[in-house]
Design a protein around this motif. Structure first.
Motif, PDB file in Angstrom:
ATOM      1  N   ASP A 190      34.578  97.454  15.945  1.00 38.92           N
ATOM      2  CA  ASP A 190      35.570  97.390  15.776  1.00 38.92           C
ATOM      3  C   ASP A 190      36.085  97.247  15.092  1.00 38.92           C
ATOM      4  O   ASP A 190      37.105  97.615  14.186  1.00 38.92           O
ATOM      5  CB  ASP A 190      35.946  97.479  17.137  1.00 38.92           C
ATOM      6  CG  ASP A 190      35.736  99.126  18.202  1.00 38.92           C
ATOM      7  OD1 ASP A 190      35.660  99.082  18.301  1.00 38.92           O
ATOM      8  OD2 ASP A 190      34.946  97.714  19.156  1.00 38.92           O
ATOM      9  N   VAL A 191      36.160  95.441  14.612  1.00 36.79           N
ATOM     10  CA  VAL A 191      36.673  94.089  14.200  1.00 36.79           C
ATOM     11  C   VAL A 191      35.232  93.623  13.640  1.00 36.79           C
ATOM     12  O   VAL A 191      34.246  93.269  13.657  1.00 36.79           O
ATOM     13  CB  VAL A 191      37.473  93.235  14.436  1.00 36.79           C
ATOM     14  CG1 VAL A 191      38.604  92.718  13.691  1.00 36.79           C
ATOM     15  CG2 VAL A 191      38.886  94.302  14.623  1.00 36.79           C
ATOM     16  N   VAL A 193      35.275  90.250  10.507  1.00 33.32           N
ATOM     17  CA  VAL A 193      35.624  89.109  10.363  1.00 33.32           C
ATOM     18  C   VAL A 193      34.380  88.776   8.977  1.00 33.32           C
ATOM     19  O   VAL A 193      33.521  88.308   9.544  1.00 33.32           O
ATOM     20  CB  VAL A 193      36.574  88.508  10.854  1.00 33.32           C
ATOM     21  CG1 VAL A 193      36.714  87.012  10.591  1.00 33.32           C
ATOM     22  CG2 VAL A 193      36.885  88.836  12.262  1.00 33.32           C
ATOM     23  N   HIS A 209      37.811 103.498  10.788  1.00 30.05           N
ATOM     24  CA  HIS A 209      38.727 102.674  11.988  1.00 30.05           C
ATOM     25  C   HIS A 209      38.155 101.369  12.125  1.00 30.05           C
ATOM     26  O   HIS A 209      39.257 101.070  12.881  1.00 30.05           O
ATOM     27  CB  HIS A 209      38.748 103.848  13.381  1.00 30.05           C
ATOM     28  CG  HIS A 209      36.797 103.283  13.509  1.00 30.05           C
ATOM     29  ND1 HIS A 209      35.479 103.858  13.123  1.00 30.05           N
ATOM     30  CD2 HIS A 209      36.394 102.143  14.705  1.00 30.05           C
ATOM     31  CE1 HIS A 209      34.470 103.557  13.136  1.00 30.05           C
ATOM     32  NE2 HIS A 209      34.698 102.537  14.447  1.00 30.05           N
ATOM     33  N   VAL A 210      37.856 101.128  11.679  1.00 28.02           N
ATOM     34  CA  VAL A 210      37.329  99.372  11.457  1.00 28.02           C
ATOM     35  C   VAL A 210      37.958  98.627  10.617  1.00 28.02           C
ATOM     36  O   VAL A 210      39.031  98.343   9.783  1.00 28.02           O
ATOM     37  CB  VAL A 210      36.256  98.938  10.891  1.00 28.02           C
ATOM     38  CG1 VAL A 210      35.380  97.845  11.003  1.00 28.02           C
ATOM     39  CG2 VAL A 210      34.480 100.260  11.706  1.00 28.02           C
ATOM     40  N   GLU A 211      38.815  97.555  11.826  1.00 23.00           N
ATOM     41  CA  GLU A 211      39.784  96.904  10.859  1.00 23.00           C
ATOM     42  C   GLU A 211      38.844  95.217   9.681  1.00 23.00           C
ATOM     43  O   GLU A 211      37.887  94.480  10.826  1.00 23.00           O
ATOM     44  CB  GLU A 211      40.561  96.548  12.070  1.00 23.00           C
ATOM     45  CG  GLU A 211      41.299  95.197  11.079  1.00 23.00           C
ATOM     46  CD  GLU A 211      42.646  94.211  12.292  1.00 23.00           C
ATOM     47  OE1 GLU A 211      43.582  93.913  11.729  1.00 23.00           O
ATOM     48  OE2 GLU A 211      42.295  94.945  13.484  1.00 23.00           O
ATOM     49  N   VAL A 212      39.033  95.490   8.910  1.00 28.25           N
ATOM     50  CA  VAL A 212      38.225  94.564   8.155  1.00 28.25           C
ATOM     51  C   VAL A 212      38.685  93.082   7.996  1.00 28.25           C
ATOM     52  O   VAL A 212      40.429  92.969   7.321  1.00 28.25           O
ATOM     53  CB  VAL A 212      37.553  94.857   7.032  1.00 28.25           C
ATOM     54  CG1 VAL A 212      37.248  93.492   6.090  1.00 28.25           C
ATOM     55  CG2 VAL A 212      36.524  96.044   7.315  1.00 28.25           C
ATOM     56  N   VAL A 213      39.113  91.989   8.670  1.00 31.96           N
ATOM     57  CA  VAL A 213      39.887  91.136   8.510  1.00 31.96           C
ATOM     58  C   VAL A 213      38.427  89.746   7.376  1.00 31.96           C
ATOM     59  O   VAL A 213      37.247  89.505   8.261  1.00 31.96           O
ATOM     60  CB  VAL A 213      40.204  90.108   9.676  1.00 31.96           C
ATOM     61  CG1 VAL A 213      40.830  88.939   9.622  1.00 31.96           C
ATOM     62  CG2 VAL A 213      40.565  90.714  10.825  1.00 31.96           C
ATOM     63  N   ASP A 214      40.039  89.507   6.305  1.00 30.11           N
ATOM     64  CA  ASP A 214      38.755  88.486   5.023  1.00 30.11           C
ATOM     65  C   ASP A 214      39.313  87.094   5.658  1.00 30.11           C
ATOM     66  O   ASP A 214      40.379  86.777   5.161  1.00 30.11           O
ATOM     67  CB  ASP A 214      39.745  88.965   3.589  1.00 30.11           C
ATOM     68  CG  ASP A 214      38.866  88.448   2.771  1.00 30.11           C
ATOM     69  OD1 ASP A 214      37.792  87.269   3.095  1.00 30.11           O
ATOM     70  OD2 ASP A 214      38.360  88.940   1.465  1.00 30.11           O
ATOM     71  N   HIS A 236      40.497  88.847  19.047  1.00 30.13           N
ATOM     72  CA  HIS A 236      40.153  90.817  19.300  1.00 30.13           C
ATOM     73  C   HIS A 236      39.808  91.147  20.442  1.00 30.13           C
ATOM     74  O   HIS A 236      39.283  91.458  20.804  1.00 30.13           O
ATOM     75  CB  HIS A 236      39.082  90.578  17.444  1.00 30.13           C
ATOM     76  CG  HIS A 236      40.775  90.725  16.663  1.00 30.13           C
ATOM     77  ND1 HIS A 236      41.919  92.263  16.406  1.00 30.13           N
ATOM     78  CD2 HIS A 236      40.406  90.320  15.869  1.00 30.13           C
ATOM     79  CE1 HIS A 236      42.418  92.015  15.658  1.00 30.13           C
ATOM     80  NE2 HIS A 236      42.027  90.384  14.782  1.00 30.13           N
ATOM     81  N   LYS A 241      37.903  94.694  22.106  1.00 30.72           N
ATOM     82  CA  LYS A 241      37.190  94.897  20.212  1.00 30.72           C
ATOM     83  C   LYS A 241      35.684  93.882  20.653  1.00 30.72           C
ATOM     84  O   LYS A 241      35.347  93.563  21.391  1.00 30.72           O
ATOM     85  CB  LYS A 241      37.539  94.883  19.115  1.00 30.72           C
ATOM     86  CG  LYS A 241      39.926  95.525  19.334  1.00 30.72           C
ATOM     87  CD  LYS A 241      40.063  96.730  19.566  1.00 30.72           C
ATOM     88  CE  LYS A 241      40.912  97.321  19.346  1.00 30.72           C
ATOM     89  NZ  LYS A 241      41.705  96.770  18.001  1.00 30.72           N
ATOM     90  N   VAL A 243      33.456  92.578  18.178  1.00 29.40           N
ATOM     91  CA  VAL A 243      33.777  91.750  16.641  1.00 29.40           C
ATOM     92  C   VAL A 243      32.346  91.328  16.196  1.00 29.40           C
ATOM     93  O   VAL A 243      32.352  90.937  16.817  1.00 29.40           O
ATOM     94  CB  VAL A 243      35.066  90.662  17.350  1.00 29.40           C
ATOM     95  CG1 VAL A 243      35.181  90.268  15.802  1.00 29.40           C
ATOM     96  CG2 VAL A 243      36.331  90.931  17.982  1.00 29.40           C
TER      97      VAL A 243
END
Length: 406
Positions: A190-191, A193, A209-214, A236, A241, A243
């Motif tokens: 889902d997420v 990182v 739908h996937v949240e990408v955190v740089d 998260h 989620k 992760v």
């Protein structure tokens, strides 16, 4: 009338005797999956491959070191005739028919009473394919189905992944070098990182739908950066989620991965670790440098170069490393290569010791610089070699010549 089709069925062989007649390469390929099923495997063969013999020595199976005899199938639930002698395989099949034991003939499938499908595994899903006696087609279909499951093109999960964190080692950079399990978990995220050393191309496969955190863009110093990453993972996961923390190389090889595991454990967040292919060994290999080679190196030491020799934070005994005769692999050492070379030279390493500096290893822009310990730092400056790069110091650098540089 069309030929009868095999009836696909899953055999529960745990604790049940399975007889494998023959100890050659065919048996060697079939036995591991039988062992995984929990079957009591007995091999009957006068000779066996080293791999089959090793399984017997380890107690994974029983090897009766003689030729097949009538009566060997007594108490067997399943049999495989895997010898190179068609007459022996036929005898095994005949006894199996009389004893009503299903039998696979590896040499002539239609004359047995069972057929081995092309089998693949994805997570806890077993895929078996039969195509009417065309094994190449069976294997091709099996591979396509498994690849679709692994990439997430085919979703085999009725429900989303449970909340938690997966720490995934992405390998040295080439997206094809991530592990099968790592790619599978990434497809369920889902997420995600990630940071600059994680395989970037894998992010293109993620759903919208996937949240990408740089993580590389978090505006804090190095130490605070890790604290923020830890907090992100926990927050998260607590929000329900799944992760994936995608890291370059292997999470535990100077990747600070265990700090992230500890943060999750302390917060009560479920966490799993997927090891990755470490750049310390993979990058030199792709560049034609074996970090060990028979008769050249009996040890290989991997060292972090994020602090210079003499720095109060340094935990490395550089004089001891200089006295070693084997291979030294230096990570994160490009900017301080002159300091590392100087201390090694001062404490006994020869100036003509071969050195290879591999920048952007396994990527399309890979660069390989070959030099010596006495000249490497100057060459790196002159040719503007920038991180990330892996530095290999030792005689193994000269073994491969120019192999892998093309």
């Amino acid at each position: 009338m069309s030929r009868a089709q095999p009836y696909l069925s899953g055999l529960l062989l745990a604790g049940r005797r399975v007889l494998v007649v023959g100890g050659g390469t065919v048996a060697q390929r079939r036995i591991p999956r039988l062992l995984r099923s929990g079957a009591r495997v007995e091999v009957v063969a006068p000779e066996a491959t080293p791999a089959v013999e090793a399984m017997a020595t380890a107690g994974e199976l029983t090897w009766t070191r003689r030729a097949y005899r009538d009566g060997d199938l007594v108490d067997a639930w399943y049999a495989l005739a895997c010898t190179s002698d068609a007459a022996v395989n036929e005898e095994v099949a005949r006894e199996a028919e009389r004893a009503r034991v299903f039998c696979v003939r590896a040499d002539l499938a239609v004359h047995g009473s069972a057929v081995t499908p092309a089998v693949g595994t994805h997570d806890d899903v077993e895929v078996g394919v039969l195509t009417g006696g065309r094994p190449r087609r069976s294997a091709a279909v099996r591979d396509a189905v498994v690849a679709a499951l692994q990439s997430g093109v085919v979703d085999d999960h009725a429900e989303p992944a449970a909340p938690g964190v997966a720490l995934v080692g992405g390998g040295p950079g080439d997206p094809e070098l991530v592990t099968v399990r790592g790619r599978r978990l990434l497809a369920r995220a889902d997420v995600v990182v990630t940071d600059r050393l994680g395989p970037r191309e894998l992010l293109e496969e993620l759903g919208p739908h996937v949240e990408v955190v740089d993580a590389a863009k978090i505006p804090y110093g190095r130490a605070a950066n890790q604290d923020v990453i830890n907090e992100l993972l926990v927050r998260h996961a607590r929000a329900g989620k799944f992760v994936v923390r995608l890291k370059g190389g292997d999470p535990y090889v100077f990747g600070r991965g265990f700090e992230e595991v500890l943060a999750c454990v302390e917060a009560g967040v479920p966490v799993t670790v997927v090891p990755g292919v470490t750049s310390a060994f993979a990058v030199p290999a792709v560049a034609g440098v074996p970090v060990t080679h028979r008769g050249v190196a009996h040890e290989v030491v991997v060292v972090s170069g994020h602090v210079a020799p003499g720095d109060p934070r340094s935990l490395t005994d550089w004089p001891a490393l200089a006295r070693l005769r084997g291979t030294l692999v230096l990570l994160m050492g490009v900017d301080r290569l002159d300091a590392f070379a100087r201390v090694l030279l001062e404490h006994g390493r020869a100036a003509d010791t071969p050195v290879s500096v591999i920048a952007d290893g396994t990527m399309t822009g890979q660069r390989v610089l070959r030099s010596t310990l006495g000249e490497a730092a100057e060459r790196v400056r002159a040719e503007d070699v920038r991180p990330p790069a892996v530095i290999v110091i030792g005689d193994v650098v000269a073994v491969g010549g120019d192999a892998g540089e093309a």
